[in-house]
Design a protein around this motif. Structure first.
Motif, short mmCIF file in Angstrom:
data_model
loop_
_atom_site.label_atom_id
_atom_site.label_comp_id
_atom_site.label_asym_id
_atom_site.label_seq_id
_atom_site.Cartn_x
_atom_site.Cartn_y
_atom_site.Cartn_z
N ALA A 1 -10.48 -10.87 8.09
CA ALA A 1 -11.01 -9.39 7.58
C ALA A 1 -9.89 -8.54 7.81
O ALA A 1 -9.30 -7.15 7.69
CB ALA A 1 -12.40 -8.08 8.69
N ALA A 2 -9.53 -8.29 8.84
CA ALA A 2 -7.85 -8.58 10.21
C ALA A 2 -6.78 -8.42 8.62
O ALA A 2 -6.45 -7.63 8.37
CB ALA A 2 -7.98 -8.76 10.62
N PHE A 3 -6.96 -9.47 7.69
CA PHE A 3 -5.92 -9.60 7.27
C PHE A 3 -5.69 -8.66 5.61
O PHE A 3 -4.73 -8.27 5.57
CB PHE A 3 -5.18 -10.98 6.41
N PHE B 1 -13.64 -12.66 11.44
CA PHE B 1 -12.89 -11.07 12.22
C PHE B 1 -11.06 -11.78 11.60
O PHE B 1 -11.07 -10.28 10.75
CB PHE B 1 -12.96 -11.59 13.72
N VAL B 2 -10.49 -12.68 11.71
CA VAL B 2 -9.06 -12.63 11.17
C VAL B 2 -9.29 -12.44 9.21
O VAL B 2 -7.73 -11.87 9.38
CB VAL B 2 -8.43 -14.32 10.98
N GLY C 1 -3.56 -1.31 4.66
CA GLY C 1 -2.73 0.20 5.94
C GLY C 1 -1.76 -0.23 5.34
O GLY C 1 -1.07 1.04 5.41
N ASN C 2 -1.60 -0.93 5.45
CA ASN C 2 0.23 -1.50 5.11
C ASN C 2 0.82 -0.63 2.93
O ASN C 2 1.54 -0.28 3.56
CB ASN C 2 0.73 -2.37 4.91
N MET D 1 -7.89 -5.77 5.91
CA MET D 1 -7.40 -3.99 6.69
C MET D 1 -6.41 -4.22 6.45
O MET D 1 -5.59 -2.87 6.17
CB MET D 1 -8.68 -4.15 7.70
N ASN D 2 -5.34 -5.03 6.76
CA ASN D 2 -4.04 -5.02 7.05
C ASN D 2 -3.39 -5.01 6.13
O ASN D 2 -2.65 -3.84 5.68
CB ASN D 2 -3.52 -6.24 7.74
N MET E 1 -15.05 -16.81 14.40
CA MET E 1 -13.22 -15.86 14.38
C MET E 1 -12.51 -16.17 12.89
O MET E 1 -11.46 -14.98 12.48
CB MET E 1 -12.44 -16.96 15.16
N PRO F 1 -11.06 0.36 3.45
CA PRO F 1 -11.22 -0.71 3.26
C PRO F 1 -12.52 -1.21 4.10
O PRO F 1 -12.49 -2.95 3.86
CB PRO F 1 -9.78 -0.95 4.00
#
Lengths: 699, 699
Positions: free
Chosen positions: A534-536, A531-532, A542-543, A538-539, A528, A666
């Motif tokens: 990678a999310a940070f 994944f988290v 994006g931002n 990528m986010n 997990m 990203p």
């Protein structure tokens, strides 16, 4: 014993070679005034970014130094750790910094060399990559040598066996500084470069319909700065960490494998030999005048293969000479790592190059819109995880068995660790072929912005496009070695905890069974966490990209005469937005890397930590491969369409493919490569804070 | 002992209740001739699909039956296995089939009821869901009871302890038929429904600009058929498998936990109690006339919470009555599972409902284009894995410790298994609230196509939109129970292999340490298999959707008068394309599920298999959560924009959001839910072929 001296010699050779190449580049002709001006803007942006990054990172390092120093005084870590943390971080950062300095000198010189001939352009760009490659291996070996000799002197009173245990277990904790710096450089640089790239593309290409690298686009300088701070400085710090990590994990596992000092020498000497082999290999990189991808690729590959062949030959004598003929299996472990790295790179190319089916399939799916491009690209990336996993699996089992793991389990684990050293032994030259890409990319941008003859751009494009392929190969090595090193770290973690348990008479015994709930939950959390993470990242891209979009739109609207080329955009504001966005995320990311193993350790104990590391390694490896390959394939599918397939540039298919490319950015240049680092950082943190966790864990 | 009779009684009650509800639905008024005609078309398409699917699946089951029979004759599996394989498959398939039959009766009746009042519409749709829910639990308990009594009779000569071992170890192998059927139904149905949905949206909404469910769209019937074959029949078979799997794994772990027959009774009796609690709960589902999401939701939730409260009360007496007060911890394990399921569902709603920040953030990112929508949606999905992993982790550790795992390790594992039973005990009613969604969705489609009063569509929309929320909750239970059951299966796998080793005097001992290379490679391959599986299914959706796009474009062009509403499109051709596409993939998918554990087992032995199962469970769980939540969030972000935010319907933001929704479709309805099944299928295959692998593995 005396062979150990090869490590500082190798370090010196690598650094001298890098210096020589660097001086040669700086003496080359930079080009017209326009070229110089543009290059200067890129340089200023890159320096501004790095200054800011190092300031933030510096504060973090000081805080960590104090924390580690306090823990050192309390006996939770060796008192050397805070100092080693600093040297690892400094050398890692320095590798990236020097690589970037040279890249920002070489970009304009590559452009100018391309006005003369393709071969000259290749030489400059490749030399710049070589500086980076050899700085990384040079500093890596230097750091390892310095500490080896300091500790060897410090523990001189102890008998050999005990001395080696002390040296290696202390040195093992040294990777943490390098991993922390690598993470910051990769993530910060990755967010910067992709926010600029995505933002520039979204408004410039998609909305305003102006070409890539058009000087009217306010984000264009930020985009070129990004190539340097992300793809060069970030990659340098990253691979420094991989290199040092692979060697360190082998050194520490040598002890429990019963190889003592000889086992510690092997990885260092193989690495030093790799430096020399890489220098020799680099002399064979040259090409003729014909602009052909194949020729260029074979020019670069020739250098890599020659270096690899030298390693294959020489390491036989190293292993048999140092350990004796009965340990010939260790030699095969080294080779298996080298072969696995090449194999992973080859399949990365298969999945991401438009000569093959998968990327063509993505390009084809663009005819039914961007949604199908995304679906197809994600599934290509997911599918592409199969072969690397199988290759790593074969490499693990082969190096375990051949090195003698069936009789001596710990020797088998050493075999796995040493295979990662084999994989990275030619790093000097593989990194050179990899780091040359962003220089060529920049050179193209400069040619475009300076309005040079289209023939020049054609040449830089040939170099750049090749860079995408070599980058895939380079990522194969980075990713494969990360998996093997991370596995070795889990074993090293167990060893280091057991050493502490024994030394301090602590009542603890590992139960690493899959059925132990601590291990199971650790596995879940490890997976997990990647994944988290990678999310940070990528986010963040994006931002930041959204902010760039708004800023570019604003400039297009507010600066009169911009679209007509009569007024200059405000490049600096875009650089500034990217810089701020990148810095903002670093604390979060550091918290995941450093906080997760601490929290899991305190809650679930060392068994939970081992589970965490295994979960992060397996899931993280798979996710990283998927992200790298999806991203690469989207990028090349877009290029394939731009070559005139499925409607060509400007068609609806092209627009759909640009969406894929943008999502892929990203993936392949921020989240994907950083996952490799976070896995190892978590392992390092677990090892450094081992005693703390042993003392305070709840379950 | 006599309490065991509650299982067949529960089964009978559930089936009678389902029959009663079903008859009530069929007697309701279907509506106008137009409504009837449209419903008939959907029914014909759905039946055509299922006929074809069962034909293909039937051949596969016959082949497997023969294979298992031969293996049974050779002594590799119990001779009951081939027969149990068939019963599991038949009951699982039947659950989906009956659910779908009722759903295709209820859709038009829901439309017609909505012409009268919202409450009446809710009642019909919910009744249809209830039929499905109670058929699933009824058949599940029936299958378990039948085999329990057959085996109890067959082994009647053995002393109790030995008899229980034989019964449970034989019954454990029975999940394979159900898992295989569930996989086929979920994947086949999932590909069908999403290919139709994506294809219809891409051409209809995006290109031609006609609304959803417009009768001029040739793919519209296929889309509505898809809701039935995918979201109803697929889900029914899926949850049948989850339900039976959870009970079976608890039964088998009861033996090694030292609980013998009493431990076997607990899961069966708790499940039977759950049936009765669910029936009672279902009487409380009703609402007033005001169209408010909150009221509707609380109507459904009231039923679920009442059922859960009953379980909490009654299972206390079951546990203490059957096992005695010293096993009160088992009771808390049951509760911890129930709470975890509700918790996961709640957070699924948080991440996917547009009332909360994450989905709003995705909607906002649509203003900068589809690429940022995708990036943001993926990172929301990845981030959303954190909480479910932590909840499952807490549930695992709590149920392990409270049930007494610190003193008796195996009792702790039984506690983990029983917590999954607790989570699924209210399945009758949670599934009812979940399965009602597609019926409402269909009802809306019928209202649109039949050109009914917009007020009707508004009511069906209210029901449908609520369905998305309850689907998120339902997925929480499916996904959470899958993780817990899969973990229990790993323990059960170890038990069953050790039983074989002991019975047959085989020279094998488990080494499940994380550092064992067999385990490590298994972990890698397990994680990778879930990625590859997701890739195959997504790719199938992408390919089939492309075909639908081309077919719809062709019909728009070739059928004159279609766009003016003067000619009818050829609906059947789209149904046919989806059916073929779905069937084509099933063999590949079955190969991953059945082939992977066999190949890994033969190469790496039982240790490798255990690693494989752990890797697939951890990575698969995380991937499934991510896919479900990204998909749900994209869907609702699009709906949020359609409500008038960020530009509203038809704006560029909306177009960007539609791309996200389209990518999310195969995520949330094809790949995501099917991952839960493949994890358990791999475990089942490993258990069934345990003896074969023990005999023939290489390492």
């Amino acid at each position: 014993m005396d062979l150990m001296v090869l490590a500082p010699i190798g370090a010196a050779l690598a650094l001298i070679f890098a210096l020589y190449k660097g001086i040669k580049i700086s003496k080359m002709e930079e080009g017209t005034q326009e070229v110089k001006d543009i290059a200067k803007k890129i340089r200023i942006g890159a320096n501004a970014y790095l200054r800011r990054q190092y300031k933030g990172v510096g504060l973090f390092f000081i805080a960590m130094f104090i924390l580690l120093f306090v823990l050192g005084c309390m006996g939770y870590v060796s008192i050397f750790v805070p100092f080693a943390f600093i040297t690892g971080g400094v050398f890692s950062g320095l590798s990236g910094f020097i690589g970037m300095k040279i890249a920002t000198l070489a970009n304009s010189r590559t452009t100018t060399a391309c006005t003369k001939s393709l071969n000259k352009g290749l030489k400059v760009a490749f030399s710049s990559g070589a500086v980076m490659g050899f700085v990384v291996v040079g500093f890596g070996l230097l750091d390892l040598s310095i500490w080896y000799y300091i500790l060897d002197w410090y523990y001189r009173a102890l008998p050999v066996a005990e001395r080696v245990v002390n040296i290696t277990s202390t040195m093992l904790t040294f990777g943490m500084g390098a991993s922390t710096m690598a993470l910051f450089a990769r993530v910060g640089g990755g967010i910067f470069t992709k926010a600029a790239d995505v933002g520039a593309d979204l408004v410039g290409k998609v909305e305003a319909g102006i070409p890539e690298d058009d000087p009217r686009n306010p984000a264009v300088i930020a985009d070129n700065v990004g190539d340097n701070v992300g793809d060069v400085a970030g990659m340098g710090a990253d691979l420094y960490e991989s290199y040092v990590g692979a060697v360190l994990s082998s050194c520490v596992l040598a002890v429990s494998a019963g190889l003592s000092l000889s086992g510690v020498m092997i990885p260092l000497v193989v690495a030093a030999t790799g430096v020399i082999a890489s220098i020799i290999g680099s002399f064979f990189v040259k090409t003729g005048e014909e602009v052909s991808q194949k020729k260029l690729l074979s020019a670069l590959r020739r250098g890599v293969y020659i270096a690899a062949a030298l390693i294959v030959g020489v390491s036989y004598f190293i292993v048999t000479g140092v350990l004796g003929n009965e340990y010939i299996g260790i030699y095969f472990s080294i080779i298996s790592g080298l072969v696995a790295g090449i194999g992973i790179g080859f399949f990365a190319e298969y999945y991401t190059n438009s000569s093959y089916k998968p990327t063509k399939h993505i390009a084809e799916s663009s005819t039914t819109g961007s949604a199908t491009v995304i679906i197809t690209g994600l599934s290509v990336g997911m599918l592409s995880t199969a072969v690397p996993v199988i290759i790593v699996g074969i490499s693990v089992i082969v190096s375990f068995i051949l090195s003698g793991g069936m009789e001596n389990f710990n020797l088998g684990l050493y075999g796995i660790a040493i295979s990662a050293v084999g994989m990275l032994s030619t790093l000097g030259i593989t990194l050179a072929t990899d780091a040359y890409g962003p220089v060529a990319d920049n050179a193209g941008g400069i040619a475009e912005m300076a309005g040079l003859d289209p023939e020049v751009r054609k040449r830089t494009d040939a170099l750049d496009s090749l860079g995408n392929t070599t980058a895939a190969t380079g990522k194969g090595f980075a990713i494969g070695s990360a998996a093997l090193t991370a596995l070795a770290f889990i074993a090293a973690y167990k060893d280091s905890i057991e050493l502490l348990v024994q030394k301090n008479n602590i009542d603890f015994a590992f139960n690493l069974s899959l059925l132990n709930p601590q291990v199971l939950i650790g596995l879940f959390i490890g997976g997990m966490a990647t994944f988290v993470f990678a999310a940070f990242t990528m986010n963040a891209v994006g931002n930041a990209a959204s902010k760039i979009v708004l800023e570019v739109r604003r400039q297009f609207k507010e600066i009169t005469g911009l679209m007509e080329g009569k007024a200059e955009p405000d490049y600096a504001s875009c650089v500034d937005i990217c810089t701020k966005a990148a810095q903002k995320e670093l604390i979060k990311v550091a918290l995941i890397g450093i906080g997760t193993p601490l929290v899991v350790g305190l809650l679930l104990g060392p068994n939970g930590v081992a589970g965490l590391l295994a979960g992060a390694t397996t899931t993280g490896f798979i996710l990283a491969v998927m992200m790298a390959n999806s991203g690469g394939a989207w990028d090349n599918a877009k290029k394939y369409i731009e070559e005139g397939n499925f409607g060509g540039k400007g068609s609806d298919s092209h627009k759909a493919a640009v969406v894929g490319d943008t999502v892929g950015d990203p993936f392949k240049d921020t989240a994907g490569p950083a996952i490799n680092i976070i896995i190892k950082l978590m392992a390092m943190v677990s090892i450094v804070f081992g005693m703390f966790i042993l003392t305070w864990h709840i379950f």
